[in-house]
Design a protein around this motif. Structure first.
Motif, PDB file in Angstrom:
ATOM      1  N   LYS A   3     -21.045  39.084 -46.849  1.00 55.05           N
ATOM      2  CA  LYS A   3     -20.782  40.515 -46.646  1.00 55.05           C
ATOM      3  C   LYS A   3     -19.761  40.713 -45.530  1.00 55.05           C
ATOM      4  N   GLU A   4     -19.915  39.945 -44.448  1.00 55.50           N
ATOM      5  CA  GLU A   4     -18.957  40.029 -43.346  1.00 55.50           C
ATOM      6  C   GLU A   4     -17.577  39.550 -43.788  1.00 55.50           C
ATOM      7  N   ASN A   5     -17.555  38.535 -44.645  1.00 50.90           N
ATOM      8  CA  ASN A   5     -16.274  38.045 -45.160  1.00 50.90           C
ATOM      9  C   ASN A   5     -15.548  39.123 -45.959  1.00 50.90           C
ATOM     10  N   ILE A   6     -16.308  39.884 -46.740  1.00 58.68           N
ATOM     11  CA  ILE A   6     -15.700  40.971 -47.518  1.00 58.68           C
ATOM     12  C   ILE A   6     -15.083  42.006 -46.580  1.00 58.68           C
ATOM     13  N   LYS A   7     -15.762  42.292 -45.475  1.00 58.70           N
ATOM     14  CA  LYS A   7     -15.211  43.225 -44.486  1.00 58.70           C
ATOM     15  C   LYS A   7     -13.924  42.670 -43.873  1.00 58.70           C
ATOM     16  N   SER A   8     -13.907  41.369 -43.599  1.00 56.29           N
ATOM     17  CA  SER A   8     -12.699  40.739 -43.058  1.00 56.29           C
ATOM     18  C   SER A   8     -11.556  40.822 -44.060  1.00 56.29           C
ATOM     19  N   ILE A   9     -11.880  40.637 -45.330  1.00 59.46           N
ATOM     20  CA  ILE A   9     -10.863  40.745 -46.379  1.00 59.46           C
ATOM     21  C   ILE A   9     -10.249  42.147 -46.370  1.00 59.46           C
ATOM     22  N   GLU A  10     -11.091  43.153 -46.224  1.00 57.40           N
ATOM     23  CA  GLU A  10     -10.591  44.531 -46.186  1.00 57.40           C
ATOM     24  C   GLU A  10      -9.639  44.730 -45.003  1.00 57.40           C
ATOM     25  N   GLN A  11      -9.960  44.128 -43.870  1.00 60.40           N
ATOM     26  CA  GLN A  11      -9.099  44.252 -42.692  1.00 60.40           C
ATOM     27  C   GLN A  11      -7.762  43.549 -42.916  1.00 60.40           C
TER      28      GLN A  11
END
Length: 359
Positions: free
Chosen positions: A187-195
């Motif tokens: 889930k945190e990786n998906i947030k990083s991808i968005e950034q």
């Protein structure tokens, strides 16, 4: 702990701002360094926006500081009242990111008025702007990292991890606690991808050809992110409703496993096709993505009829969520396949991802 580009740029901006402040004989060079810390940004475009906002915010802080000192003095309560108004005005003009530096400007000007207050205020304001412009210069000279590399590699590694866990989960060959922990990390990786996506989107393209290519890449990367998120949703459903999967009739369980195996394999192939590691096939997306959505749906309907007379339909509802997530995931992978095939029809051999940049 890695020494990131932004950390390095912040240090250089502080040095440059202090050097320029000393060079210009500023009485308080520390304010230039403080301003540089506030103004440093990860991309040139953000730096450009920041310098515009910081100029506006600092002008607000400086003008209010001068007005309040001339009219009411610099009593502690007056400074607090001025700070409230500065914050309010920044919010009113949608300059939320400049509030901190505006307050620094306000307080630095109001804290020590003398006989030549206007000159003092101008010097303090100029010193702070030295820091802002120093940060902008550093952002221009020290080019930001290639966010496209970071974006693709993050999407790729996250997708690989999701696929690996799905492959293990449908065979019930995994550690429950470890998967639960990894789902949180994913889930945190998906947030990083968005950034990374936002930062890549903010990078400027100065030629029409590059602009068109980047526009198409943005669409592809957005769909890659959506497909990864749908894969994660499917993984979460499989993990959460594992007992329901185990209770399914054997043909239904086998069908789910076969369809998911086919789907995640196709997802892997599509990701590799994008960077040219495997050739683009001429088959239609429907033929290439062999997930049989109709088969899954028909099996679910048969299963639903078996439980129609059962008062407790929780098992059925949970099974429906699993099937729905697989179908949704499949449709997103199909759409990704269409976009990548379309992209390569316009841009041949133009994807360059440096794998070592992920290290």
């Amino acid at each position: 702990m890695k020494l990131g580009a932004r950390i390095l740029k912040t240090g250089i901006a502080i040095v440059l701002s202090l050097y320029l402040a000393y060079l210009l004989h500023s009485p308080s060079p520390v304010f230039a360094a403080i301003a540089a810390i506030f103004a440093i940004q990860p991309t040139i475009y953000r730096s450009y926006l920041t310098i515009i906002e910081q100029v506006q915010g600092n002008i607000i802080g400086a003008i209010l500081a001068v007005v309040f000192v001339l009219l009411l003095g610099n009593h502690t309560i007056v400074i607090g009242l001025a700070a409230i108004i500065v914050i309010t005005l920044n919010l009113k003009f949608k300059l939320e990111n400049t509030i901190g530096l505006s307050l620094v400007t306000l307080i630095s000007i109001m804290e020590a008025p003398g006989s030549d207050f206007i000159t003092f205020a101008a010097i303090r304001f100029s010193t702070i702007m030295i820091g802002v412009f120093s940060a902008f210069i550093v952002n221009l000279v020290f080019m930001p990292p290639k966010y496209e590399n970071k974006l693709y590699l993050k999407i790729g590694s996250t997708t690989e991890e999701i696929i690996r866990w799905i492959r293990l989960s449908i065979r019930h060959d995994y550690d429950h606690q470890l998967l639960k922990t990894d789902i949180g990390k994913l889930k945190e990786n998906i947030k990083s991808i968005e950034q990374f996506y936002t930062m890549y989107k903010e990078e400027r393209s100065y030629f029409k050809k590059n602009l068109l290519e980047k526009s198409r890449k943005l669409v592809v990367y957005r769909q890659m992110t959506i497909a990864a998120r749908k894969g994660l949703d499917t993984l979460k459903r499989i993990h959460r409703f594992e007992n329901e999967l185990l209770l399914l009739p054997e043909p239904f369980k086998e069908a789910i496993q076969e369809q998911l195996d086919s789907l995640i394999y196709q997802h892997e192939q599509i990701m590799l096709q994008f960077i040219g590691k495997i050739p683009i096939t001429t088959a239609s997306p429907v033929e290439k993505v062999s997930t049989d959505k109709k088969l899954l749906f028909d099996l679910f309907l048969v299963h639903q009829k078996e439980f129609a007379a059962d008062d407790d339909n929780q098992h059925l509802y949970h099974t429906m969520q699993i099937v729905a997530s697989i179908i949704d995931y499949s449709e997103q992978v199909e759409h990704l396949d269409v976009l990548i095939t379309s992209f390569h029809s316009f841009h041949h051999n133009e994807i360059s991802i440096e794998e070592e940049s992920n290290q």
